[in-house]
Structure formats: structure tokens, C-alpha cells
Design a protein around this motif. Structure first.
Motif, PDB file in Angstrom:
ATOM      1  N   ARG A 176       0.843  -1.187   0.000  1.00  0.00           N
ATOM      2  CA  ARG A 176       0.000   0.000   0.000  1.00  0.00           C
ATOM      3  C   ARG A 176       0.886   1.246   0.000  1.00  0.00           C
ATOM      4  O   ARG A 176       1.629   1.485   0.948  1.00  0.00           O
ATOM      5  N   TYR A 188      -0.273   4.579  -1.074  1.00  0.00           N
ATOM      6  CA  TYR A 188      -0.949   5.873  -1.056  1.00  0.00           C
ATOM      7  C   TYR A 188      -1.624   6.146   0.282  1.00  0.00           C
ATOM      8  O   TYR A 188      -2.157   5.245   0.919  1.00  0.00           O
ATOM      9  N   HIS A 198     -12.873   8.479  -9.820  1.00  0.00           N
ATOM     10  CA  HIS A 198     -13.370   7.206 -10.337  1.00  0.00           C
ATOM     11  C   HIS A 198     -14.889   7.237 -10.462  1.00  0.00           C
ATOM     12  O   HIS A 198     -15.588   7.815  -9.622  1.00  0.00           O
ATOM     13  N   ASP A 206     -10.750   1.123  -5.012  1.00  0.00           N
ATOM     14  CA  ASP A 206      -9.426   1.127  -4.406  1.00  0.00           C
ATOM     15  C   ASP A 206      -8.482   1.743  -5.428  1.00  0.00           C
ATOM     16  O   ASP A 206      -8.275   1.168  -6.508  1.00  0.00           O
ATOM     17  N   GLU A 228      -5.470   1.883  -5.658  1.00  0.00           N
ATOM     18  CA  GLU A 228      -4.265   1.108  -5.945  1.00  0.00           C
ATOM     19  C   GLU A 228      -4.576  -0.224  -6.636  1.00  0.00           C
ATOM     20  O   GLU A 228      -3.671  -1.006  -6.899  1.00  0.00           O
ATOM     21  N   ASP A 229      -5.831  -0.470  -6.917  1.00  0.00           N
ATOM     22  CA  ASP A 229      -6.227  -1.701  -7.607  1.00  0.00           C
ATOM     23  C   ASP A 229      -6.163  -1.464  -9.108  1.00  0.00           C
ATOM     24  O   ASP A 229      -6.943  -0.667  -9.648  1.00  0.00           O
ATOM     25  N   PRO A 230      -5.250  -2.135  -9.818  1.00  0.00           N
ATOM     26  CA  PRO A 230      -5.124  -1.898 -11.267  1.00  0.00           C
ATOM     27  C   PRO A 230      -6.398  -2.226 -12.037  1.00  0.00           C
ATOM     28  O   PRO A 230      -6.620  -1.693 -13.122  1.00  0.00           O
ATOM     29  N   LYS A 231      -7.244  -3.075 -11.468  1.00  0.00           N
ATOM     30  CA  LYS A 231      -8.491  -3.414 -12.160  1.00  0.00           C
ATOM     31  C   LYS A 231      -9.443  -2.224 -12.222  1.00  0.00           C
ATOM     32  O   LYS A 231     -10.352  -2.203 -13.052  1.00  0.00           O
ATOM     33  N   ARG A 232      -9.262  -1.255 -11.335  1.00  0.00           N
ATOM     34  CA  ARG A 232     -10.146  -0.095 -11.329  1.00  0.00           C
ATOM     35  C   ARG A 232      -9.604   1.073 -12.161  1.00  0.00           C
ATOM     36  O   ARG A 232     -10.249   2.123 -12.226  1.00  0.00           O
ATOM     37  N   ALA A 233      -8.461   0.874 -12.803  1.00  0.00           N
ATOM     38  CA  ALA A 233      -7.907   1.935 -13.646  1.00  0.00           C
ATOM     39  C   ALA A 233      -8.866   2.289 -14.782  1.00  0.00           C
ATOM     40  O   ALA A 233      -8.950   3.447 -15.210  1.00  0.00           O
ATOM     41  N   ARG A 239     -11.266   5.064 -13.984  1.00  0.00           N
ATOM     42  CA  ARG A 239     -10.758   6.382 -13.639  1.00  0.00           C
ATOM     43  C   ARG A 239     -11.176   7.408 -14.680  1.00  0.00           C
ATOM     44  O   ARG A 239     -11.137   7.154 -15.890  1.00  0.00           O
ATOM     45  N   LYS A 253       1.680   9.632  -2.519  1.00  0.00           N
ATOM     46  CA  LYS A 253       2.419   8.385  -2.696  1.00  0.00           C
ATOM     47  C   LYS A 253       3.646   8.384  -1.800  1.00  0.00           C
ATOM     48  O   LYS A 253       4.548   9.200  -1.953  1.00  0.00           O
TER      49      LYS A 253
END
Length: 358
Positions: A236, A238, A273, A282, A284-289, A292, A356
């Protein structure tokens, strides 16, 4: 002639005449196309001009140009809104105006659908050094809304944040200390009907009177020792605050108030998001990019000393900040502030100020 005189002579809208005159005077043609009224309004004005004695040939030439404008919209873009969106991308000022206009329309629509609106949604997060951990950060937060107003009595308005004292249980963090910000309200405290359902506390906004003057405040506060940390761990990286307004709101204000050297030298990042399909994101979850949203707003550094933090709609905000300083035994001069302020934040969007860390 002034727009008002022209409009009176032609018997048409003064606002539309003003928009025509101001936009045809612009040097950049894309700004003209974005700002000028639509084809039907232009035809109405031109036909009225013909009836008022303007040269027939001049009117015909102008009507041919309007027909070309109409054809451009339908064949190239489909709708006027799609055309304005496409043309605004290359022009920062136009994009900001278009974005705000679109957010305003979304605000009005969702306010009507949900039957509720509010003036300001506030999150004020103060981060101070932990007394018992060199790497720990104590987090003190006051959040909520002012100017809350129900528009439709037949639609219930629910809030899931904040637990009233009678519902405090062992499920909460034992070190969590509830704050009482009611002394800083500028309106009547929002009347809430409280129930527990499926392990979740649900607060239902239940005013007895509905109208333009029936506005309320609803803020909650909490102090959590070691609620955050200075350094990255367990993947983690951020730290910061995440805000998703519970109701359509005119203005979102999110302040991160940092003590001393906390996150010094780290520039905050803005994450927006769309949470409608998948819920809270989240960052930091790449699946949620993929969820965005590109945003034109920026996080503003208000500097040190808590001197430039006024919010006109919250007259006692300065006292609220002093109260947080008293609870953390700190001085206002020891803080610096990063603020995100957005007019008509999109209902269902999540806004994060994130630092970060290493």
C-alpha cells in the motif's frame, strides 16, 4: 444596437441574441460553434430579422449557413452535445466551461430523481504525528454537508455514514473517539430516523417540513489514533482521503490538513473514479484503472497557517478547524493545507486526494 434592443425589435429571446452576438465575435471558430445557439434558434432569429426588414438575400445566405451547421451536427456528430464535447477537447477554457455545464445538468437531473440536494459536501481531514509511534499518523476528520434540502417527500433519503451514540458497539475500533461538531452548524441539525439493517446503520433524512427554507446541516467527526502511516507497507503506497458525496451537491470541498513534515515534499495526486457500476474504488487496484475519469480540476496548495480556508457556505469553518487543533493539541501555524474544490461534483463519482509514500 444592444442585444436587448435587437431582441425587442425582433420579438425574440434577449439571452439568445446575446449569445449570437458574443459568439460570432470570437476569433476562434471552434469557440463560436460551441457557444452559439442551436440551428432552430438561429433560424427563428433570422426569420424574425427578415420579417423586420433585413435584406432578403442576407437572410437567405445566413439560413444556408445554418443549414450547413445543422448538417454538420447531424452527420458528423449526431447531437449538439456530442459536437460540443468533441470540439472542447483541444481548448482548455472551453472544456472547463463544457464540463461544468454538463456537471450542472447532471446535478439538476439527479437532484430531481433522488428528491434531495445540498449546498456543500465537506471532508476536512487533519493528520498529526502519533504520540506512541514514529511511523504512525493520527487522523482527525469532520465530514458531512450543509444546506441539505429534501425536494420530494415521497422519496426516502438514506445516509450510511456516521453511527449515533446509541448504536456504538464493540464492532467499532476501540480507540476511535467520536467528535461533536454540532456547535459549528449554521442550520438546524438534520432530523434522522436511525435503524440497523443487515449489520449496517442506516440514517434516513426525515424532515417534517419541505421547502426552500427547510435546510439542514449534517456533520460527523472522529479522531482515530494511528489511523494512517507515514510509510508504505504491504503493497500500500498511497495515503490521503477519499470522498463520495451521498447526495447531489453544488460544491465539494475536500481539505487535507498536514502537520509539520508529514508527507513533506510529496505532491498530492487527484484520482476520480466512476463508482456507479462497481462501487467504491481502491485507487491502488489496477483493475479499477478503467473506471478512472480524466478530470480538469486541480488540488490547490493553500500554504501554511490555516489562513486561507474560508468556505462562505460554512461560516464557522475557522472555528471548526480551531476545534480540531484543540483536540489534537496543535497550533494552526504548524499546518499546511491541500484543497480540492469542485462545482457540481458528479453524483456517483469518487474523488481522492492521495500522497504516494515510500
Amino acid at each position: 444596437m444592444r442585444p436587448t434592443d435587437i431582441a425587442r425589435l425582433l420579438g425574440v429571446s434577449r439571452v439568445m441574441v446575446g449569445r449570437v452576438l458574443s459568439n460570432i465575435a470570437k476569433d476562434e471558430f471552434t469557440e463560436t460553434l460551441i457557444g452559439i445557439p442551436g440551428p432552430e434558434t438561429l433560424r427563428l432569429i433570422l426569420n424574425a430579422a427578415g420579417e423586420a426588414g433585413v435584406d432578403e438575400g442576407a437572410v437567405e445566405t445566413a439560413l444556408e449557413a445554418v443549414d450547413s451547421f445543422d448538417e454538420l451536427i447531424r452527420e458528423r456528430y449526431g447531437t449538439r452535445g456530442a459536437m460540443s464535447a468533441a470540439l472542447s477537447t483541444g481548448h482548455t477554457d472551453e472544456r472547463e466551461r463544457f464540463d461544468q455545464s454538463s456537471r450542472y445538468q447532471a446535478f439538476k437531473g439527479m437532484s430531481s430523481i433522488l428528491g434531495v440536494e445540498s449546498k456543500v459536501w465537506l471532508t476536512s481531514m487533519m493528520m498529526t504525528p502519533s504520540a506512541d509511534s514514529e511511523s504512525g499518523i493520527d487522523v482527525t476528520t469532520i465530514h458531512g454537508t450543509t444546506g441539505l434540502r429534501q425536494l420530494r417527500p415521497n422519496i426516502p433519503v438514506h445516509f450510511v455514514y456516521g453511527k449515533p451514540p446509541e448504536y456504538l458497539t464493540g464492532r467499532q475500533m476501540p480507540v476511535r473517539i467520536e467528535l461533536d461538531p454540532e456547535q459549528f452548524f449554521s442550520n438546524t441539525p438534520a432530523p434522522l430516523a436511525v435503524r440497523e439493517e443487515n449489520g449496517q446503520i442506516i440514517n434516513t433524512f426525515a424532515p417534517e417540513v419541505i421547502g426552500k427554507d427547510a435546510v439542514y446541516d449534517m456533520f460527523a467527526g472522529v479522531h482515530v489514533p494511528n489511523g494512517s502511516g507515514r510509510y508504505a507497507k504491504e503493497g500500500r503506497s498511497y495515503r490521503g482521503t477519499i470522498v463520495t458525496p451521498d447526495v447531489p451537491v453544488i460544491t465539494l470541498v475536500s481539505d487535507v490538513i498536514l502537520h509539520g513534515d508529514i508527507f513533506e515534499g510529496i505532491e498530492p495526486e487527484l484520482f476520480v473514479h466512476n463508482t456507479v457500476a462497481k462501487g467504491g474504488a481502491d485507487i491502488e487496484d489496477p483493475k479499477r484503472a478503467v473506471d478512472r475519469i480524466q478530470a480538469s480540476e486541480e488540488i490547490v496548495d493553500l500554504g501554511y497557517g490555516l489562513k486561507h480556508m474560508d468556505i462562505p457556505e460554512i461560516p464557522k469553518y475557522a472555528q471548526m478547524i480551531d476545534y480540531m487543533c484543540q483536540r489534537t493539541d496543535t497550533q494552526p501555524s504548524d499546518f499546511r493545507v491541500h484543497r480540492l474544490q469542485i462545482q457540481y461534483p458528479v453524483y456517483g463519482f469518487q474523488y481522492a486526494i492521495a500522497f504516494k509514500v515510500l
